[in-house]
Design a protein around this motif. Sequence first.
Motif, mmCIF file in Angstrom:
data_model
loop_
_atom_site.group_PDB
_atom_site.id
_atom_site.type_symbol
_atom_site.label_atom_id
_atom_site.label_comp_id
_atom_site.label_asym_id
_atom_site.label_seq_id
_atom_site.Cartn_x
_atom_site.Cartn_y
_atom_site.Cartn_z
ATOM 1 N N THR A 1 -7.978 36.137 -12.317
ATOM 2 C CA THR A 1 -7.699 34.752 -11.918
ATOM 3 C C THR A 1 -8.391 33.777 -12.864
ATOM 4 N N VAL A 2 -9.663 34.037 -13.132
ATOM 5 C CA VAL A 2 -10.454 33.173 -14.006
ATOM 6 C C VAL A 2 -9.904 33.201 -15.442
ATOM 7 N N GLY A 3 -9.602 34.401 -15.931
ATOM 8 C CA GLY A 3 -9.084 34.516 -17.287
ATOM 9 C C GLY A 3 -7.731 33.844 -17.442
ATOM 10 N N PHE A 4 -6.862 34.002 -16.456
ATOM 11 C CA PHE A 4 -5.537 33.391 -16.530
ATOM 12 C C PHE A 4 -5.648 31.869 -16.460
ATOM 13 N N THR A 5 -6.589 31.369 -15.677
ATOM 14 C CA THR A 5 -6.821 29.925 -15.608
ATOM 15 C C THR A 5 -7.265 29.388 -16.971
ATOM 16 N N ALA A 6 -8.165 30.121 -17.636
ATOM 17 C CA ALA A 6 -8.609 29.715 -18.972
ATOM 18 C C ALA A 6 -7.441 29.703 -19.948
ATOM 19 N N LEU A 7 -6.554 30.703 -19.836
ATOM 20 C CA LEU A 7 -5.383 30.757 -20.715
ATOM 21 C C LEU A 7 -4.467 29.558 -20.483
ATOM 22 N N LEU A 8 -4.263 29.176 -19.229
ATOM 23 C CA LEU A 8 -3.437 28.008 -18.930
ATOM 24 C C LEU A 8 -4.046 26.742 -19.526
ATOM 25 N N MET A 9 -5.366 26.638 -19.481
ATOM 26 C CA MET A 9 -6.038 25.482 -20.077
ATOM 27 C C MET A 9 -5.831 25.453 -21.589
ATOM 28 N N LEU A 10 -6.000 26.598 -22.236
ATOM 29 C CA LEU A 10 -5.808 26.663 -23.678
ATOM 30 C C LEU A 10 -4.359 26.372 -24.049
ATOM 31 N N THR A 11 -3.434 26.801 -23.207
ATOM 32 C CA THR A 11 -2.021 26.503 -23.448
ATOM 33 C C THR A 11 -1.775 25.001 -23.397
ATOM 34 N N THR A 12 -2.371 24.347 -22.427
ATOM 35 C CA THR A 12 -2.255 22.888 -22.318
ATOM 36 C C THR A 12 -2.800 22.203 -23.556
ATOM 37 N N LEU A 13 -3.946 22.677 -24.043
ATOM 38 C CA LEU A 13 -4.547 22.097 -25.240
ATOM 39 C C LEU A 13 -3.663 22.322 -26.461
ATOM 40 N N ALA A 14 -3.099 23.513 -26.580
ATOM 41 C CA ALA A 14 -2.255 23.819 -27.734
ATOM 42 C C ALA A 14 -0.987 22.972 -27.724
ATOM 43 N N VAL A 15 -0.370 22.833 -26.560
ATOM 44 C CA VAL A 15 0.885 22.072 -26.452
ATOM 45 C C VAL A 15 0.657 20.596 -26.773
ATOM 46 N N THR A 16 -0.505 20.074 -26.423
ATOM 47 C CA THR A 16 -0.787 18.656 -26.654
ATOM 48 C C THR A 16 -1.577 18.407 -27.931
ATOM 49 N N SER A 17 -1.681 19.407 -28.803
ATOM 50 C CA SER A 17 -2.468 19.240 -30.021
ATOM 51 C C SER A 17 -1.768 18.503 -31.153
ATOM 52 N N PRO A 18 -0.423 18.528 -31.274
ATOM 53 C CA PRO A 18 0.223 17.795 -32.382
ATOM 54 C C PRO A 18 -0.080 16.300 -32.333
ATOM 55 N N GLN A 19 -0.070 15.674 -33.495
ATOM 56 C CA GLN A 19 -0.395 14.255 -33.578
ATOM 57 C C GLN A 19 0.563 13.401 -32.748
ATOM 58 N N ALA A 20 1.810 13.838 -32.626
ATOM 59 C CA ALA A 20 2.766 13.086 -31.812
ATOM 60 C C ALA A 20 2.296 13.008 -30.360
#
Length: 208
Positions: free
Chosen positions: A118-137
């Motif tokens: 549960t904890v690991g999957f939550t961390a992965l979801l957070m990193l996914t959010t960061l990756a998706v919102t990382s482009p300058q746009a």
Amino acid sequence: MTEAQLIRRALKPALWILGLAPLGWQIWAFFTGHLEAEPVKGMEHFTGRTALITLFITLLVTPVRRLTGWNPVIKVRRLIGLFAFFYAVVHFSIFLVFDLQFSFGELTREIVKRPWITVGFTALLMLTTLAVTSPQAMVRRLGKRWRTLHRLIYAAAALGVLHFAWAQKKDIRLPVIYAVVLAVILALRWLPASPRSPSKRMVAEPAP
């Protein structure tokens, strides 16, 4: 050679090589029989540790900039952060493919049943959010909300260490070392900045 050229022609290519080296090592070990006695578990642990270490390096970029005053280093933070996300996805994919045989129903049960997953999957979801919102746009679209959102990196790192410690069950010496390293990295953010470092308003900080 200007600083921008140094980063584009030397530092970023070097980071690509270093970032892909762990994956290359695992592929080579897989096809040459140099994996551990339990290969799936070995690959899961290796990629998980690689994701955490790369995430720590991402968090170190801002303290390095503040302490040295070398502001162009911030331009490589997004690339390093994306490698951390990449290895977290590889870590999860190995678990999904080899342990669960692509059973998403079983994955759901594992997430609910086992706290460390549960904890690991939550961390992965957070990193996914960061990756998706990382482009300058996305940085421009989110405006001030982007900086608040990307503070999730601290929670993702802490949850990653907790996931590591919880999954170990017995010998938690290495997770404890990782926890200490994370605490030191976070403490470095409180040290006074170099006089060469501009104010936050003058530095556009890309995504982790």
